[in-house]
Enzyme design. Structure first.
Site, PDB file in Angstrom:
ATOM      1  N   GLU A 114      33.757 -26.836 -37.465  1.00 25.30           N
ATOM      2  CA  GLU A 114      35.155 -27.041 -37.816  1.00 25.30           C
ATOM      3  C   GLU A 114      35.723 -28.294 -37.179  1.00 25.30           C
ATOM      4  O   GLU A 114      35.292 -28.717 -36.106  1.00 25.30           O
ATOM      5  CB  GLU A 114      35.975 -25.847 -37.325  1.00 25.30           C
ATOM      6  CG  GLU A 114      35.516 -24.567 -37.945  1.00 25.30           C
ATOM      7  CD  GLU A 114      36.425 -23.407 -37.593  1.00 25.30           C
ATOM      8  OE1 GLU A 114      36.764 -22.672 -38.507  1.00 25.30           O
ATOM      9  OE2 GLU A 114      36.806 -23.265 -36.419  1.00 25.30           O
ATOM     10  N   CYS A 127      40.529 -33.362 -34.050  1.00 28.34           N
ATOM     11  CA  CYS A 127      39.758 -32.618 -33.056  1.00 28.34           C
ATOM     12  C   CYS A 127      38.410 -32.297 -33.687  1.00 28.34           C
ATOM     13  O   CYS A 127      38.349 -31.674 -34.741  1.00 28.34           O
ATOM     14  CB  CYS A 127      40.533 -31.343 -32.702  1.00 28.34           C
ATOM     15  SG  CYS A 127      39.634 -30.257 -31.572  1.00 28.34           S
ATOM     16  N   CYS A 134      28.630 -22.607 -29.156  1.00 28.41           N
ATOM     17  CA  CYS A 134      28.717 -23.146 -27.797  1.00 28.41           C
ATOM     18  C   CYS A 134      27.931 -22.244 -26.855  1.00 28.41           C
ATOM     19  O   CYS A 134      27.994 -21.020 -26.972  1.00 28.41           O
ATOM     20  CB  CYS A 134      30.188 -23.200 -27.363  1.00 28.41           C
ATOM     21  SG  CYS A 134      30.417 -23.965 -25.734  1.00 28.41           S
ATOM     22  N   CYS A 138      32.742 -18.973 -21.946  1.00 32.34           N
ATOM     23  CA  CYS A 138      34.107 -18.838 -21.430  1.00 32.34           C
ATOM     24  C   CYS A 138      34.762 -17.604 -22.053  1.00 32.34           C
ATOM     25  O   CYS A 138      34.749 -17.432 -23.270  1.00 32.34           O
ATOM     26  CB  CYS A 138      34.925 -20.096 -21.734  1.00 32.34           C
ATOM     27  SG  CYS A 138      34.202 -21.579 -21.017  1.00 32.34           S
ATOM     28  N   CYS A 141      37.629 -17.843 -24.874  1.00 29.22           N
ATOM     29  CA  CYS A 141      37.442 -18.752 -26.013  1.00 29.22           C
ATOM     30  C   CYS A 141      36.640 -18.071 -27.112  1.00 29.22           C
ATOM     31  O   CYS A 141      35.588 -17.478 -26.869  1.00 29.22           O
ATOM     32  CB  CYS A 141      36.718 -20.014 -25.542  1.00 29.22           C
ATOM     33  SG  CYS A 141      36.454 -21.202 -26.875  1.00 29.22           S
ATOM     34  N   CYS A 361      43.555 -24.380 -30.008  1.00 31.95           N
ATOM     35  CA  CYS A 361      42.518 -24.425 -28.973  1.00 31.95           C
ATOM     36  C   CYS A 361      41.849 -23.067 -28.794  1.00 31.95           C
ATOM     37  O   CYS A 361      42.523 -22.045 -28.679  1.00 31.95           O
ATOM     38  CB  CYS A 361      43.126 -24.782 -27.620  1.00 31.95           C
ATOM     39  SG  CYS A 361      43.920 -26.359 -27.576  1.00 31.95           S
TER      40      CYS A 361
END
Ligand code: SAH
Length: 372
Positions: A114, A127, A134, A138, A141, A361
């Site tokens: 994305e 962005c 990933c 975290c 997230c 975010c």
């Protein structure tokens, strides 16, 4: 046939025509100018033509070689038979009420990434992602829940920018405002270091996209050795550190990468990062209700960043069903910010953009809700 092709090439084209060889056309997107010149040398074309092609691809965002009008018909045909400009397929596009657009791209292997277009009156930020998924777990997230699928290639990284700009401005037209790039999408950019840095050099190159290096920011969760490497780069972006936690105890829990590279080491790398005059490191701090948002947390943060040329971006937590956190109240965020400011730190509250389309975010997880 082309007048100056080599016998090898003839053979290749013949084999391709006879389908005897799984012919792989040369992928041009992601190549730097030197590589493009080399390719032109191989196919017995003049180097200045490579510069024209480079400009067409990166500045004009041309993906159809047949449409490069600076080239003769013959050259266009020749190039199209030997090479290709990857087109990053927009699988879906989501438009937020606030003008933000989230793009879901389908890659050649069917994987999804994305990018987000965030317009503001005088500039716009894109962005972009650096990995599919990933590897850093975290806790707050959404991207983390995908785990790492693979690194993106240089072409797949810059292709997000050319495709988003084409979608907004079409082919050839120069953007009407300053373009900022933030490597804050999916993935940990410093774990795909070589491709990310090669992509940044392409973004910055005058002959191509010509995006000022001051307008390119790389955000990391804190891969300490790579921060040192980044500091040594001749062409390097601005640095942002995702902090979200001012003690090792808290950070270990929220961002497990901290167990490998604890705060002391991370802050030392930041201290030693060679900043330009007036440049500062941005620290991103996600405001998680009753977890990271107390007065004590703010005071600890001040202490931690003492002596650093730093700026803090407070990011209100963007909630999601899958995430075990709540957002801090506006009053709490303001009180937290005040403590930082009163202690002499620059601190800004980041307005969430595109929250309604999962573009904010930590929300990038290839969600297909509210598509248009
Ligand atoms: N891996 C890199 C690049 C991703 S940046 C890094 O961590 O810096 C993504 C930013 O969004 C990070 O600053 C992260 O702290 C923030 N973020 C993650 N989840 C969030 C959430 N749910 N709400 C608000 N911000 C979040």
């Amino acid at each position: 046939m082309f007048p100056n092709e080599t016998s090898e090439m003839k053979q290749l084209i013949k084999l391709k025509a006879e389908k005897e060889l799984p012919f792989q056309p040369k992928e041009l997107l992601g190549m730097d100018l030197a590589a493009m010149r080399e390719f032109f040398k191989e196919i017995k074309e003049q180097p200045f033509r490579a510069t024209q092609l480079y400009r067409s691809i990166y500045r004009h965002r041309q993906t159809k070689l047949e449409e490069i009008t600076e080239f003769s018909k013959d050259l266009r045909t020749k190039l199209s038979s030997l090479s290709v400009v990857m087109k990053q397929e927009i699988d879906r596009k989501f438009n937020s009420q606030d003008g933000t657009r989230r793009y879901l791209f389908k890659l050649v292997d069917g994987r999804e990434i994305e990018s987000v277009w965030i317009p503001e009156p005088d500039r716009a930020t894109i962005c972009i992602s650096s990995q599919v998924g990933c590897p850093l777990a975290c806790e707050f997230c959404l991207t983390a829940q995908l785990k790492l699928k693979r690194n993106l290639s240089v072409g797949e990284i810059v292709g997000q920018i050319t495709t988003v700009l084409s979608d907004v401005y079409g082919v050839k037209q120069t953007p009407d405002r300053q373009i900022n790039i933030v490597m804050m999408g999916m993935g940990e950019p410093l774990l795909n270091y070589d491709n990310v840095l090669a992509a940044i050099r392409l973004m910055n190159d005058e002959e191509g996209m010509a995006i000022s290096i001051r307008h390119i920011t790389l955000s990391t969760a804190g891969i300490v050795p790579k921060i040192y490497d980044l500091g040594k780069e001749e062409i390097r972006p601005r640095l942002a550190i995702s902090l979200t936690g001012a003690t090792d105890e808290l950070r270990n829990r929220l961002m497990p990468i901290n167990k490998r590279y604890p705060l002391k080491e991370l802050l030392k790398a930041c201290q030693e990062f060679p900043l330009k005059p007036r440049e500062r490191i941005t620290f991103e701090y996600v405001m998680l209700k009753d977890v990271t948002d107390s007065d004590l947390d703010a005071k600890r943060l001040v202490k931690l960043l003492q002596g650093l040329k730093a700026k803090v971006n407070l990011i209100p937590h963007n909630p999601a069903e899958e995430l075990p956190f709540e957002s801090s109240s506006t009053d709490r965020v303001l009180a937290f910010q005040k403590i930082l400011i009163d202690s002499g730190l620059s601190a800004f509250i980041r307005r969430p953009r595109g929250q309604d389309i999962f573009a904010a975010c930590g929300q990038l997880a290839a969600k297909s809700s509210t598509g248009m």
